[in-house]
Design an enzyme around this catalytic site. Structure first.
Site, PDB file in Angstrom:
ATOM      1  N   TYR A  24      11.474  -3.429   2.967  1.00  0.00           N
ATOM      2  CA  TYR A  24      12.794  -3.846   3.472  1.00  0.00           C
ATOM      3  C   TYR A  24      13.210  -5.201   2.869  1.00  0.00           C
ATOM      4  CZ  TYR A  24      11.534  -0.259   6.844  1.00  0.00           C
ATOM      5  OH  TYR A  24      11.129   0.909   7.427  1.00  0.00           O
TER       6      TYR A  24
ATOM      7  N   GLU B 282      13.261  -2.250  13.516  1.00  0.00           N
ATOM      8  CA  GLU B 282      12.080  -2.980  13.975  1.00  0.00           C
ATOM      9  C   GLU B 282      10.875  -2.509  13.187  1.00  0.00           C
ATOM     10  OE1 GLU B 282      13.320  -1.203  17.057  1.00  0.00           O
ATOM     11  OE2 GLU B 282      14.583  -2.841  17.778  1.00  0.00           O
TER      12      GLU B 282
ATOM     13  N   ASN C   5       2.762  -4.761   9.483  1.00  0.00           N
ATOM     14  CA  ASN C   5       3.065  -3.675   8.536  1.00  0.00           C
ATOM     15  C   ASN C   5       3.652  -4.264   7.250  1.00  0.00           C
ATOM     16  OD1 ASN C   5       3.733  -1.319   7.230  1.00  0.00           O
ATOM     17  ND2 ASN C   5       4.726  -0.366   8.988  1.00  0.00           N
TER      18      ASN C   5
ATOM     19  N   ALA D 118       9.089   7.162   6.795  1.00  0.00           N
ATOM     20  CA  ALA D 118       7.671   7.498   6.602  1.00  0.00           C
ATOM     21  C   ALA D 118       7.502   8.344   5.345  1.00  0.00           C
ATOM     22  CB  ALA D 118       7.130   8.255   7.817  1.00  0.00           C
TER      23      ALA D 118
HETATM   24  C1  LIG Z   1       6.293   1.761   4.368  1.00  0.00           C
HETATM   25  C2  LIG Z   1       6.360   3.082   3.593  1.00  0.00           C
HETATM   26  C3  LIG Z   1       7.464   3.929   4.198  1.00  0.00           C
HETATM   27  C4  LIG Z   1       6.662   2.761   2.116  1.00  0.00           C
HETATM   28  O1  LIG Z   1       6.838   3.988   1.433  1.00  0.00           O
HETATM   29  P1  LIG Z   1       6.676   4.102  -0.177  1.00  0.00           P
HETATM   30  O2  LIG Z   1       7.278   5.399  -0.573  1.00  0.00           O
HETATM   31  O3  LIG Z   1       5.274   3.852  -0.546  1.00  0.00           O
HETATM   32  O4  LIG Z   1       7.570   2.870  -0.671  1.00  0.00           O
HETATM   33  P2  LIG Z   1       8.161   2.733  -2.147  1.00  0.00           P
HETATM   34  O5  LIG Z   1       7.209   3.303  -3.147  1.00  0.00           O
HETATM   35  O6  LIG Z   1       9.552   3.241  -2.158  1.00  0.00           O
HETATM   36  O7  LIG Z   1       8.189   1.183  -2.286  1.00  0.00           O
HETATM   37  C5  LIG Z   1       9.395   0.496  -2.233  1.00  0.00           C
HETATM   38  C6  LIG Z   1       9.113  -0.974  -2.275  1.00  0.00           C
HETATM   39  O8  LIG Z   1       8.402  -1.375  -1.130  1.00  0.00           O
HETATM   40  C7  LIG Z   1       7.506  -2.394  -1.469  1.00  0.00           C
HETATM   41  N1  LIG Z   1       6.173  -1.924  -1.199  1.00  0.00           N
HETATM   42  C8  LIG Z   1       5.810  -0.709  -0.741  1.00  0.00           C
HETATM   43  N2  LIG Z   1       4.470  -0.681  -0.577  1.00  0.00           N
HETATM   44  C9  LIG Z   1       4.005  -1.912  -0.926  1.00  0.00           C
HETATM   45  C10 LIG Z   1       2.744  -2.513  -0.959  1.00  0.00           C
HETATM   46  N3  LIG Z   1       1.606  -1.868  -0.608  1.00  0.00           N
HETATM   47  N4  LIG Z   1       2.604  -3.794  -1.347  1.00  0.00           N
HETATM   48  C11 LIG Z   1       3.707  -4.474  -1.715  1.00  0.00           C
HETATM   49  N5  LIG Z   1       4.943  -3.957  -1.711  1.00  0.00           N
HETATM   50  C12 LIG Z   1       5.084  -2.690  -1.315  1.00  0.00           C
HETATM   51  C13 LIG Z   1       7.719  -2.729  -2.884  1.00  0.00           C
HETATM   52  O9  LIG Z   1       8.709  -3.716  -2.944  1.00  0.00           O
HETATM   53  C14 LIG Z   1       8.253  -1.438  -3.425  1.00  0.00           C
HETATM   54  O10 LIG Z   1       9.072  -1.666  -4.528  1.00  0.00           O
HETATM   55  P3  LIG Z   1       8.480  -1.427  -6.006  1.00  0.00           P
HETATM   56  O11 LIG Z   1       7.893  -0.029  -6.019  1.00  0.00           O
HETATM   57  O12 LIG Z   1       9.686  -1.553  -6.877  1.00  0.00           O
HETATM   58  O13 LIG Z   1       7.448  -2.479  -6.206  1.00  0.00           O
HETATM   59  C15 LIG Z   1       5.006   3.837   3.651  1.00  0.00           C
HETATM   60  O14 LIG Z   1       3.967   2.928   3.348  1.00  0.00           O
HETATM   61  C16 LIG Z   1       4.717   4.501   4.983  1.00  0.00           C
HETATM   62  O15 LIG Z   1       5.115   5.652   5.226  1.00  0.00           O
HETATM   63  N6  LIG Z   1       4.008   3.799   5.888  1.00  0.00           N
HETATM   64  C17 LIG Z   1       3.663   4.359   7.193  1.00  0.00           C
HETATM   65  C18 LIG Z   1       4.878   4.508   8.082  1.00  0.00           C
HETATM   66  C19 LIG Z   1       5.555   3.185   8.296  1.00  0.00           C
HETATM   67  O16 LIG Z   1       4.912   2.176   8.549  1.00  0.00           O
HETATM   68  N7  LIG Z   1       6.898   3.190   8.222  1.00  0.00           N
HETATM   69  C20 LIG Z   1       7.722   2.014   8.424  1.00  0.00           C
HETATM   70  C21 LIG Z   1       8.064   1.887   9.847  1.00  0.00           C
HETATM   71  S1  LIG Z   1       9.177   0.505  10.099  1.00  0.00           S
END
Ligand SMILES: CC(C)(COP(=O)(O)OP(=O)(O)OC[C@H]1O[C@@H](n2cnc3c(N)ncnc32)[C@H](O)[C@@H]1OP(=O)(O)O)[C@@H](O)C(=O)NCCC(=O)NCCS
Length: 167
Positions: A122, A110, A115, A77
């Site tokens: 991933y 999972e 999402n 997260a």
């Molecule tokens: C999912 C989550 C953890 C991603 O965190 P983040 O710090 O924004 O992710 P990153 O910036 O490291 O992104 C890594 C990669 O993910 C992908 N990605 C992340 N957000 C994306 C989006 N909105 N659309 C497309 N790709 C996305 C891309 O491939 C990105 O790579 P890039 O930056 O080289 O394009 C965040 O949105 C979050 O905390 N969501 C709520 C909690 C959650 O759902 N956790 C997962 C539970 S399984």
């Protein structure tokens, strides 16, 4: 290229529990409680990481549980205002390096079927959808997609379908 936020990634400690519990409440409809997180500090099979900003505040976190040679990613997260700056990717990379270095067979997790941000995160790091758990989540009820990345002999098992067009 997206802007990357400077963060320091360190093991989660008792000092971080309040902020991580708050992050859980912000990010998930069924958050882990502070007590659940605290138990992970005493679990020898768990590795929980936090990403700290320049002021030392928690902006992201991730959890891994290891059973024999299997790695289960339990949580990832990032604070909403800090997303899309590479923080989750950096947290995940630590687990990928750990899995390769410690000869794990696979990492798995999972994720809610809707999402898309997490599935993209991933998928971009070699995890593949290997199954679906029907109605796994509540609030709202939803299927879980099981995503797995396999390792072989301490190396990432690259998907030949995308790297070798002769197969
Ligand atoms: C999912 C989550 C953890 C991603 O965190 P983040 O710090 O924004 O992710 P990153 O910036 O490291 O992104 C890594 C990669 O993910 C992908 N990605 C992340 N957000 C994306 C989006 N909105 N659309 C497309 N790709 C996305 C891309 O491939 C990105 O790579 P890039 O930056 O080289 O394009 C965040 O949105 C979050 O905390 N969501 C709520 C909690 C959650 O759902 N956790 C997962 C539970 S399984």
């Amino acid at each position: 290229m997206r802007q990357q936020m400077h963060v320091r990634i360190v093991p989660m400690s008792a000092d971080h529990l309040d902020e991580v519990a708050e992050l859980e409440r912000i990010c998930f409809s069924m958050p882990w409680s502070r007590n659940m997180l605290a138990e992970e500090l005493d679990n020898a099979l768990s590795a929980f990481l936090v990403a700290l900003d320049d002021e030392g505040s928690v902006v992201g976190y991730a959890g891994l549980q290891v059973v024999l040679d299997e790695g289960y990613i339990t949580n990832v997260a990032v604070r909403p205002e800090c997303r899309h700056q590479g923080i989750a990717g950096k947290l995940l990379q630590v687990f990928l390096d750990f899995a390769a270095g410690n000869h794990l067979a696979f990492l798995t997790l999972e994720v809610r079927a809707s999402n898309y941000d997490a599935i993209a995160l991933y998928g971009g790091r070699g995890f593949r959808s290997v199954g679906r758990r029907k109605n796994y989540y509540e609030h709202p009820r939803e299927d879980a997609i099981i995503m797995t990345k396999e390792f072989r002999d301490g190396t990432e098992n690259r998907d030949t379908r995308t790297t070798d067009s002769s197969v």
